[in-house]
Design a protein around this motif. Structure first.
Motif, PDB file in Angstrom:
ATOM      1  N   ILE A 194      32.113  46.350  32.533  1.00 19.31           N
ATOM      2  CA  ILE A 194      33.100  45.494  32.461  1.00 19.31           C
ATOM      3  C   ILE A 194      33.845  43.850  32.068  1.00 19.31           C
ATOM      4  CG2 ILE A 194      35.230  45.577  33.973  1.00 19.31           C
ATOM      5  CD1 ILE A 194      33.752  47.971  35.813  1.00 19.31           C
ATOM      6  N   TRP A 197      33.851  43.758  28.421  1.00 17.57           N
ATOM      7  CA  TRP A 197      35.397  43.660  28.324  1.00 17.57           C
ATOM      8  C   TRP A 197      36.925  43.675  28.279  1.00 17.57           C
ATOM      9  CZ3 TRP A 197      40.325  45.355  29.971  1.00 17.57           C
ATOM     10  CH2 TRP A 197      40.877  46.297  28.947  1.00 17.57           C
ATOM     11  N   ASN A 201      39.040  40.983  25.848  1.00 17.96           N
ATOM     12  CA  ASN A 201      40.690  41.449  25.583  1.00 17.96           C
ATOM     13  C   ASN A 201      41.677  40.253  26.441  1.00 17.96           C
ATOM     14  OD1 ASN A 201      40.537  44.721  23.864  1.00 17.96           O
ATOM     15  ND2 ASN A 201      38.351  44.877  25.070  1.00 17.96           N
ATOM     16  N   ARG A 300      46.804  47.625  29.528  1.00 17.47           N
ATOM     17  CA  ARG A 300      45.143  48.373  30.982  1.00 17.47           C
ATOM     18  C   ARG A 300      44.299  46.744  30.466  1.00 17.47           C
ATOM     19  NH1 ARG A 300      43.118  52.899  29.803  1.00 17.47           N
ATOM     20  NH2 ARG A 300      45.133  53.077  28.007  1.00 17.47           N
ATOM     21  N   VAL A 304      42.234  46.731  34.162  1.00 16.66           N
ATOM     22  CA  VAL A 304      41.458  46.508  34.361  1.00 16.66           C
ATOM     23  C   VAL A 304      40.536  45.018  35.925  1.00 16.66           C
ATOM     24  CG1 VAL A 304      38.866  46.628  33.515  1.00 16.66           C
ATOM     25  CG2 VAL A 304      40.709  48.012  33.139  1.00 16.66           C
ATOM     26  N   THR A 345      36.951  52.275  36.989  1.00 17.61           N
ATOM     27  CA  THR A 345      37.358  50.497  36.628  1.00 17.61           C
ATOM     28  C   THR A 345      36.756  51.539  35.001  1.00 17.61           C
ATOM     29  OG1 THR A 345      37.446  49.513  37.495  1.00 17.61           O
ATOM     30  CG2 THR A 345      37.065  48.454  35.756  1.00 17.61           C
ATOM     31  N   ILE A 349      38.723  51.398  31.391  1.00 18.98           N
ATOM     32  CA  ILE A 349      38.697  51.454  29.823  1.00 18.98           C
ATOM     33  C   ILE A 349      38.774  52.652  28.725  1.00 18.98           C
ATOM     34  CG2 ILE A 349      37.262  50.034  28.901  1.00 18.98           C
ATOM     35  CD1 ILE A 349      36.721  48.296  30.831  1.00 18.98           C
ATOM     36  N   GLU A 350      38.034  53.146  28.932  1.00 17.00           N
ATOM     37  CA  GLU A 350      37.992  55.038  28.377  1.00 17.00           C
ATOM     38  C   GLU A 350      39.293  55.331  28.461  1.00 17.00           C
ATOM     39  OE1 GLU A 350      34.467  56.274  29.739  1.00 17.00           O
ATOM     40  OE2 GLU A 350      33.105  54.032  29.507  1.00 17.00           O
TER      41      GLU A 350
END
Length: 355
Positions: A194, A197, A201, A300, A304, A345, A349-350
């Motif tokens: 996480i 990611w 992002n 998103r 997250v 979480t 993301i997915e």
């Protein structure tokens, strides 16, 4: 679990505190100090000074993560907002002399009303009142983000440029601090994924406003009576200048829609907001955008980030429990709660789950 009485003794030397407060509040024939068990970060103590009622806020006992539990920062924010449209408690005093109770602390007036933590009051159990609760909550967040922070003396309160990227880095560091102890109990590899990611992002451009840092339904108080009126916002220890959408994402993490999965941390994430009348998350977002003119882009990411921060807080709670530095009954629940939140979480993301 730490004994409640012995833990209170670690938080405050009552005789020394009384002596200090006499110079500010005057003498009192009756003084009572009790600990509030519902707060889960800074400690909240109720202080009865004859017929006056106050709240004392201080950090928890024992070692804390760097930059966490800054009660004097919290005081500065509340004090600066006294004459604005943001509803805050009335401040009384702050103290940076750690010889008084062993830490910095501040005192504010006790506000009367209800905090909606586990359940709604019976007087609010009607669709029109539930709808107003959501409106009051999001409108007050909009007021925070509309404050002219230079005008209230908070121009130097933070570095809004690059705030969101620093948030990701900060919570990675907070997790590492917690992992120093908690990884001996179990590891959570999902949190590493996480964090990666989020780094990949993170938005590079955002609005600059005053942010609360912990804005959610159970950090506000509704005044007695109906219709619901939001009377005070609490827990400003993470306030700064930064990205307002981090506040919005955090608020939504603790708002439950019909059809959502069971909360990973049920003692922190209530579900009564799915009842008839409460706004949905989308309705809250739409109202926020109308009131502020700020579009909720990169939704998103902010969802997250909010969950990642909660995982970080939960893991810090768990470390404090393992070290015997808290009497909070919530902290041991983080052994299972944080891994479950990490799994949920990853599903965000997915694209398999929304918060």
């Amino acid at each position: 679990m730490t004994d409640e009485r012995s833990y209170l003794d670690r938080l405050v030397d009552e005789a020394t505190l009384e002596s200090y407060l006499e110079t500010h509040l005057g003498s009192a024939e009756s003084v009572t100090i009790t600990r509030h068990d519902e707060g889960h970060s800074n400690e909240t103590l109720f202080l009865e000074w004859d017929d006056q009622e106050f709240v004392l806020r201080r950090p928890p006992a024992g070692k804390t993560a760097e930059s966490a539990h800054d009660v004097l920062r919290e005081y500065r924010t509340i004090d600066a907002l006294q004459d604005t449209d943001v509803p805050v408690p009335k401040t009384v005093l702050s103290c940076d002399d750690t010889s008084v109770i062993g830490s910095e602390f501040y005192v504010m007036v006790l506000e009367e009303g209800d905090v909606l933590r586990d359940e709604e009051p019976d007087r609010f159990a009607a669709p029109e009142h539930r709808s107003r609760i959501g409106r009051e909550l999001v409108d007050s967040l909009a007021e925070i983000h509309s404050v002219e922070y230079e005008a209230v003396g908070l121009a130097d309160f933070g570095r809004p440029e690059g705030f969101t990227e620093r948030q990701v880095n900060r919570w990675q560091q907070q997790l590492e601090w917690a992992f120093e102890v908690t990884r001996n109990e179990r590891e959570i590899p999902e949190l590493d994924s996480i964090g990666e990611w989020l780094q990949a992002n993170v938005p590079t451009d955002h609005e600059h406003t005053l942010v609360h840092g912990d804005y959610k339904l159970d950090n506000v108080l509704f005044e007695p009576g109906t219709p619901p009126t939001l009377g005070a916002i609490f827990d400003w220890e993470l306030s700064t200048l930064g990205d307002p959408l981090t506040d919005l994402g955090w608020m939504l993490l603790f708002w439950h829609d019909e059809g959502d999965p069971d909360p990973a941390m049920p003692d922190l994430m209530s579900t009564f907001m799915k009842r008839d009348g409460y706004p949905t998350r989308d309705e809250l977002v739409n109202r926020y955008e109308r009131h502020t003119g700020i579009e909720f882009q990169n939704r998103r990411f902010y969802q997250v980030l909010a969950a990642y921060k909660m995982a970080g807080l939960g893991e810090m709670f768990f470390r404090r429990y393992l070290e015997g530095n808290s009497a909070d009954s919530l902290y041991p629940q983080m052994e299972e709660g944080v891994p479950k939140l990490a799994e949920q979480t990853l599903a965000i993301i997915e694209g398999d789950q929304e918060l």
